[in-house]
Design an enzyme around this catalytic site. Structure first.
Site, PDB file in Angstrom:
ATOM      1  CB  CYS A 108      -1.028   0.006   1.277  1.00  0.00           C
ATOM      2  SG  CYS A 108      -1.833   1.491   1.352  1.00  0.00           S
ATOM      3  CG  MET A 318      -5.133   1.993  -4.908  1.00  0.00           C
ATOM      4  SD  MET A 318      -6.439   2.502  -6.238  1.00  0.00           S
ATOM      5  CE  MET A 318      -5.856   1.246  -7.366  1.00  0.00           C
TER       6      MET A 318
END
Length: 396
Positions: A108, A318
């Site tokens: 992430c 993201m």
């Protein structure tokens, strides 16, 4: 899992709830994990699922720390460095919302921005590296993807500086800027372009054939032309996430793309690999109204990009997909590069549902193969809560 014993107390785990970029998650120092969860495996997965509130057939994660979105159903584990030349190890855990599944297949990028701050606060970074004032450089070993990430953390009066005037589209309030460098972001196990091509034809039964760029940089990602899909890449979440049949359509395309990338052997396996690859669609720059009501002009951006994460259109972008966008934009001939106008570039500013993001990337052609040296972006991070997270004693 055993039947609940009402006489047993809950287990407490020291934790910090943090925002990193446009994501939130529960951060845990590995040493604070219960003995049974100290090593990867079933007990650890059961703990992380229960902390987050999964699996939840209602899709709300009411009984846990998760926020019922791909951006908030996350746990980060940070521990002492096991790789020479690094300060800490970082393991990212993407928690499925309605399934008992923890996905470790990718990173992430947004929460990466908070790893350095958390590591400093936990005393995991050597004191002689932490300045009283200035920038603390934290070398992070990202265990999921086996890559080095360098976070530049601002310090003030011996403490991590969290407050500042840096605004990040997708986050309501300003904070201190954190510069994050993703070094050698391409997949270490194979070619950055897993098919060997900059553009492929992706055939999806009963749907159609689409031009696609498959890239493994930051995170495995497939890029398609928005126009071929019937979209403009200016859509907001409500345009897609409210339509189950459209989400299933995108998921089928993603599944066949995952097979094309060599990540899975059959489309059916995609259900157990929700975090990767990401599916994204691009279009030339065009003005639009963001989710906050801000008016973007065509000249504000180089291209428009939308991406789905864990089966839903993302509210912003993201961080790892941003690395993929910047890297693909830097390589002439990819769909991302062509949507941005073509040619060579070292940075790209793209429009997402919440606004814009500028990301820099360096790529070079070596012996006929493209190699990415690094990608750089600015994020921000802030502690929201710290203390102990509680889970029932019969969790594992």
């Amino acid at each position: 899992m055993s039947q609940t014993d009402l006489s047993q107390p809950q287990i407490s785990v020291a934790a910090t709830y943090m925002r990193g970029g446009t994501s939130k998650g529960t951060f845990i120092n590995e040493k604070n994990l219960p003995a049974a969860a100290q090593q990867p495996g079933k007990a650890r997965d059961q703990l992380l699922l229960r902390i987050t509130g999964s699996p939840d057939p209602y899709g709300q994660q009411i009984d846990g720390m998760g926020g019922a979105t791909s951006s908030t159903s996350k746990v980060v584990l940070v521990g002492p460095a096991t790789k020479e030349g690094h300060d800490v190890d970082y393991t990212f855990c993407q928690i499925a919302i309605d399934k008992a599944f923890v996905d470790y297949s990718g990173n992430c990028g947004n929460l990466t921005a908070a790893v350095g701050s958390f590591a400093i606060a936990q005393g995991l970074v050597s004191a002689d590296k932490v300045p009283e004032n200035g920038i603390c450089t934290v070398n992070i070993w990202q265990k999921n993807i086996q890559k080095t990430i360098v976070a530049h953390i601002p310090m003030k009066n011996g403490q991590v500086q969290e407050m500042g005037d840096f605004y990040l589209d997708g986050v309501a309030f300003p904070a201190a800027e954190v510069v994050v460098e993703f070094l050698d972001p391409a997949d270490a196990s194979g070619s950055m372009f897993p098919t060997g091509n900059l553009v492929d034809d992706l055939e999806v039964p009963d749907i159609g054939t689409f031009k696609a760029t498959f890239i493994s940089a930051g995170i495995p990602t497939m890029f398609l032309n928005a126009s071929e899909l019937g979209y403009t890449a200016t859509e907001l979440q409500g345009d897609i996430n409210t339509k189950p049949e459209v989400l299933a359509w995108f998921e089928k395309i993603r599944a066949y793309g995952a097979v094309k990338m060599g990540l899975i052997a059959s489309p059916e396996e995609a259900a157990n690999r929700q975090h990767t690859p990401k599916i994204s669609f691009v279009a030339p720059a065009k003005g639009y109204t963001t989710s906050s009501g801000k008016q973007l002009k065509t000249e504000d951006i180089d291209l428009c990009v939308r991406a789905l994460s864990m089966g839903k259109l993302h509210h912003a972008m993201m961080g790892t997909a941003s690395v993929a966008i910047a890297t693909a934009a830097a390589i002439p001939g990819t769909l991302v590069n062509l949507a941005a106008g073509g040619g060579e570039r070292s940075s790209v500013t793209f429009g997402h549902a919440s606004g814009t993001l500028k990301v820099g990337a360096e790529a070079k052609l070596v012996d006929g193969q493209w190699q990415a040296t690094k990608a750089v972006m600015s994020r921000s991070a802030r502690r929201i809560m710290q203390g102990e997270v509680l889970v029932p004693a019969d969790t594992f």
